[in-house]
Design an enzyme around this catalytic site. Structure first.
Site, PDB file in Angstrom:
ATOM      1  N   GLU A  84      51.193  44.799  28.262  1.00 32.68           N
ATOM      2  CA  GLU A  84      49.795  44.725  28.694  1.00 32.68           C
ATOM      3  C   GLU A  84      48.897  45.739  27.992  1.00 32.68           C
ATOM      4  OE1 GLU A  84      49.646  44.899  32.991  1.00 32.68           O
ATOM      5  OE2 GLU A  84      50.684  42.971  33.191  1.00 32.68           O
ATOM      6  N   ARG A 136      49.560  49.869  30.244  1.00 28.72           N
ATOM      7  CA  ARG A 136      48.364  49.270  29.648  1.00 28.72           C
ATOM      8  C   ARG A 136      47.740  50.079  28.515  1.00 28.72           C
ATOM      9  NH1 ARG A 136      48.492  47.289  34.608  1.00 28.72           N
ATOM     10  NH2 ARG A 136      47.446  49.092  35.461  1.00 28.72           N
ATOM     11  N   THR A 181      51.086  52.598  35.703  1.00 34.23           N
ATOM     12  CA  THR A 181      51.033  51.568  34.663  1.00 34.23           C
ATOM     13  C   THR A 181      49.741  51.641  33.859  1.00 34.23           C
ATOM     14  OG1 THR A 181      50.026  49.982  36.188  1.00 34.23           O
ATOM     15  CG2 THR A 181      52.425  49.935  36.002  1.00 34.23           C
ATOM     16  N   GLY A 197      50.956  51.005  43.627  1.00 37.65           N
ATOM     17  CA  GLY A 197      51.895  50.961  44.752  1.00 37.65           C
ATOM     18  C   GLY A 197      51.270  50.573  46.081  1.00 37.65           C
ATOM     19  N   ALA A 198      50.039  50.033  46.048  1.00 41.33           N
ATOM     20  CA  ALA A 198      49.328  49.741  47.303  1.00 41.33           C
ATOM     21  C   ALA A 198      49.920  48.558  48.074  1.00 41.33           C
ATOM     22  CB  ALA A 198      47.842  49.505  47.031  1.00 41.33           C
ATOM     23  N   THR A 261      44.888  52.534  45.718  1.00 46.17           N
ATOM     24  CA  THR A 261      45.375  53.135  44.468  1.00 46.17           C
ATOM     25  C   THR A 261      44.399  52.894  43.316  1.00 46.17           C
ATOM     26  OG1 THR A 261      46.678  51.142  44.197  1.00 46.17           O
ATOM     27  CG2 THR A 261      47.830  53.097  45.002  1.00 46.17           C
ATOM     28  N   ASP A 326      44.376  41.617  49.633  1.00 46.14           N
ATOM     29  CA  ASP A 326      44.717  42.246  48.358  1.00 46.14           C
ATOM     30  C   ASP A 326      43.546  42.130  47.391  1.00 46.14           C
ATOM     31  OD1 ASP A 326      46.031  43.554  46.291  1.00 46.14           O
ATOM     32  OD2 ASP A 326      47.215  41.801  45.708  1.00 46.14           O
ATOM     33  N   CYS A 630      64.782  40.940  46.944  1.00 47.15           N
ATOM     34  CA  CYS A 630      65.122  40.351  45.645  1.00 47.15           C
ATOM     35  C   CYS A 630      64.057  39.416  45.092  1.00 47.15           C
ATOM     36  CB  CYS A 630      66.429  39.558  45.738  1.00 47.15           C
ATOM     37  SG  CYS A 630      67.726  40.385  46.669  1.00 47.15           S
ATOM     38  N   CYS A 633      60.995  39.901  42.448  1.00 46.95           N
ATOM     39  CA  CYS A 633      61.225  39.970  40.997  1.00 46.95           C
ATOM     40  C   CYS A 633      61.996  38.756  40.470  1.00 46.95           C
ATOM     41  CB  CYS A 633      62.014  41.226  40.641  1.00 46.95           C
ATOM     42  SG  CYS A 633      61.059  42.742  40.846  1.00 46.95           S
TER      43      CYS A 633
HETATM   44 CA    CA Z   1      47.012  45.297  45.031  1.00 47.04          CA
END
Ligand code: CA
Length: 699
Positions: A84, A136, A181, A197-198, A261, A326, A630, A633
């Site tokens: 990214e 990024r 990131t 991590g939010a 975050t 979100d 699991c 991902c």
């Molecule tokens: Ca988010």
């Protein structure tokens, strides 16, 4: 032809010939960063200039010549995980960061690798990343390159050879799943970095470090902490106490994270000397758990302006008071000077996840205009007086589920947008990916895992909230490139893809807009009317922001390719069984002569159900654990489909990976802190059943 002199250097008593190579590693200081737009050959920071417009004044590659654009060189990366980053170009050297926070430097003309640096982030860290182990970009300042590592380190490297100058730990509490990131930015000798991590239970903040020493200068927490612990002794103490604290109720937020975050958007205006950053969603998403009596929950989903020297609060604007979807203000912040209603205005602009394009006065934070750039049902309009959207009450979902669009996936995600001062247009990678939200009741907290207090349901043609006229749930997800007039607040042109998750954009003085797409295309469009002029088959998804630079009079366009990120973890593999090639740095110039080797898809292994007998109780327990630990991902295209795992047929092999961490060097975390060996076996029971179904012809 390139002019190259050789310099004789006396080193260690021996005469050494050193090729002239690119100068690189130059003294990029505040004056150069303030004047970055005039350095047409360079791309000195993440968004090229502090205003993050991602506009290249280079025009040799233009709407007349782009047909001759060919690959100049490429560099294969070491993983198929998501890429990214936007490369930087500093005086002839290209610097990139890649998945797992590695940094590489190249001769920008030839593609020769000058150095590489691996921070050796442990494979287990990947389990804390919501959306793949991406990075990024890097920042550059006075001969040093800065990278935020996934495990929370901020690392300064010598730009000449990549050796570590200093490393700072930016994480306030290693018991919590913080990751980094985002690309750092450097303002007035301070390196700015936030974290992610939010979704997983953290409290957001932005930190500023001395660029020379790595010493913490200030920190701004975006949401209040545990009230019993008192103030943080941080730059945010006063605004949190005076403005934010009263907008929270109950105790869910500090028990389960709070969120907010700062994982992407940072911009700076040297004129007003204001630093701007955007904050993510509240955590958990469901406000009934996070702040049961409601409230705006400041400063989640907010744009915050502070003084860069001290972190002192100046103003904030909240996009989505008390948000539950979100939604976020972490999408790129872009500064511009526009003429609006006949008057010059200093603005800050954002195409947010929620589908609104907002224009604010960046000196005061006051809203100037708001217009929807994507279809939406969560809001029915906008109240300019309060600066708030008029919400559709049904979008505040219950236990039965309601389809909301745009969703937390975003009408615009992290993919950077660009702006051309020639057309006055902003080029946005837009999408529609509705989600069906319902309350997860009762709320169960799993430390270090996704704790959204929201259950996402599958969509059917009976789901309330469906866009009008929907004939099939398969047609709900869309993606398009939109050219947006920020003054008039309207779409000027668009290019429709058949799919969402397309790439960031680059605007150039050559009347071009470059954009990649998630299916592996990289394209150039006419900036004024959207006509597609050029395509390249990148063999893998191109999500990152493209950039342009010049060396010895030759213009280059560079972009990182690599299917992954949010898309790769969330989207099942398309069509026949195959994997994507590793990521690549692709660099183009007019009349380039390089070519990618042909890519042959590798067949995926067949389903591998175990012969063991499991009880129905084991399968049921395993299904629940699979969903928690699991699925996030392993349901997508980039991480292995566990139903096809060679380890699935053996209890010992399965345990050695899931509990003992046998695959940690390759990026598969050990779950020993989360699961018992018996629970790992329950998951094997569940996945084994799924593998048997797949083998029998299911999906
Ligand atoms: Ca988010």
């Amino acid at each position: 032809m390139r002019i190259c002199r050789f310099a004789a250097v006396l080193a260690l008593g021996a005469l050494v010939l050193v090729g002239c190579g690119p100068k690189g590693g130059g003294p990029v200081d505040q004056a150069r960063l303030n004047g970055a737009n005039a350095e047409t050959a360079n791309w000195l920071s993440y968004g090229r200039t502090y205003d993050e417009q991602r506009y290249s004044p280079l025009d040799k590659i233009n709407d007349q010549t782009v047909g001759q654009l060919k690959l100049a060189w490429f560099h294969d990366l070491d993983t198929a995980r998501g890429q990214e980053a936007t490369p930087l170009a500093v005086d002839g050297v290209i610097y990139i960061s890649t998945a797992w926070s590695k940094v590489l430097a190249f001769d920008g003309a030839t593609g020769k690798l000058l150095w590489s640096y691996d921070p050796k982030v442990t494979g287990g860290t990947g389990v804390h990343a919501c959306c793949d182990v991406v990075n990024r970009g890097v920042a550059f300042w006075k001969g040093k390159v800065y990278v935020g590592a996934l495990d929370g380190r901020l690392i300064a490297l010598d730009a000449k050879d990549g050796h570590v100058v200093w490393s700072a730990d930016t994480v306030v509490d290693h018991a919590l799943p913080y990751t980094v990131t985002g690309a750092p930015r450097v303002v007035k000798g301070k390196v700015l970095i936030g974290n992610s991590g939010a979704e997983l239970g953290v409290r957001g903040y932005l930190s500023a470090y001395d660029a020379e020493t790595g010493k913490l200068a200030w920190r701004f927490f975006t949401v209040p902490g545990d009230p019993s612990k008192g103030p943080d002794h941080a730059a945010s103490d006063e605004p949190l106490a005076k403005i934010a604290a009263k907008t929270w109720t109950g105790d869910g937020w500090w028990k389960y994270g709070g969120g907010g975050t700062v994982w992407d958007a940072i911009a700076y205006d040297p004129e007003t000397d204001l630093l701007y950053f955007g904050t993510d969603n509240g955590d958990p998403w469901g406000q009934k758990v996070r702040s049961p009596e409601g409230g705006d929950n400041l400063f989640v989903t907010s744009i915050i302006a502070v003084k860069p020297d001290t972190g002192q609060y100046v103003w904030h604007y909240q996009l989505n008071p008390g948000e539950e979807w979100d939604f976020s203000a972490t999408q790129q912040l872009m500064l511009a000077d526009l003429t609006i209603g006949g008057a010059p205005r200093k603005v800050i602009m954002q195409a947010a996840k929620d589908g609104f394009f907002r224009v604010l006065d960046r000196t005061t934070g006051k809203l100037i205009s708001v217009k929807a750039f994507a279809p939406m049902n969560w809001a029915t309009g906008f109240d300019m007086k309060s600066g708030r959207a008029i919400e559709n009450p049904a979008a505040r979902f219950s236990s039965t589920g309601y389809m909301v669009y745009p969703s937390g996936i975003g009408a615009h995600a992290w993919q950077p947008m660009s702006m051309s001062p020639k057309t006055g247009l902003v080029y946005i990678s837009a999408m529609q990916v509705p989600l069906v939200y319902s309350n997860a009741e009762p709320f169960e907290f799993h430390k270090g895992r996704w704790n959204t207090a929201v259950q996402l349901l599958g969509a059917t043609l009976k789901t309330p909230g469906l866009p009008p006229g929907t004939k099939s749930v398969d047609e709900l997800d869309k993606g398009w490139l939109v050219a947006w007039d920020p003054v008039a607040g309207r779409e000027v042109w668009r290019f429709d893809y058949s799919h969402p998750w397309n790439g960031g954009t680059l605007a150039t003085a050559g009347n071009l807009v470059f954009q990649g797409d998630s299916k592996g295309g990289f394209h150039a469009f006419r900036a004024d009317n959207g006509k597609k002029l050029w395509d390249f088959d990148a063999q893998t998804g191109v999500m990152a922001g493209p950039m342009s630079y010049e060396i010895n009079g030759e213009q280059y366009v560079a972009v990182l390719a690599g299917y992954g990120g949010s898309m790769g973890v969330a989207t099942p593999p398309p069509g026949p069984d195959q994997v994507y090639p590793n990521g690549r740095l692709l660099v183009f110039k007019l009349s380039g002569t390089a070519a990618l080797p042909p890519f042959t898809p590798t067949p995926r292994p067949p389903p591998n159900p175990p012969a063991d007998h499991f009880t129905a109780a084991q399968v049921a327990a395993g299904g629940k654990l699979y969903g928690t630990y699991c699925q996030i991902c392993h349901r997508g295209a980039i991480m292995p489909d566990l139903r096809r795992s060679a380890a699935l047929s053996s209890n010992a092999a399965w345990k050695s990976i899931v509990i003992d961490g046998a695959f940690e060097p390759g990026g598969m975390a050990s779950f020993r802190d989360y699961l018992s060996p018996d629970q790992a076996e329950d998951i094997r029971a569940y996945v084994g059943g799924q593998a048997a179904q797949l083998k029998a012809g299911g999906s």
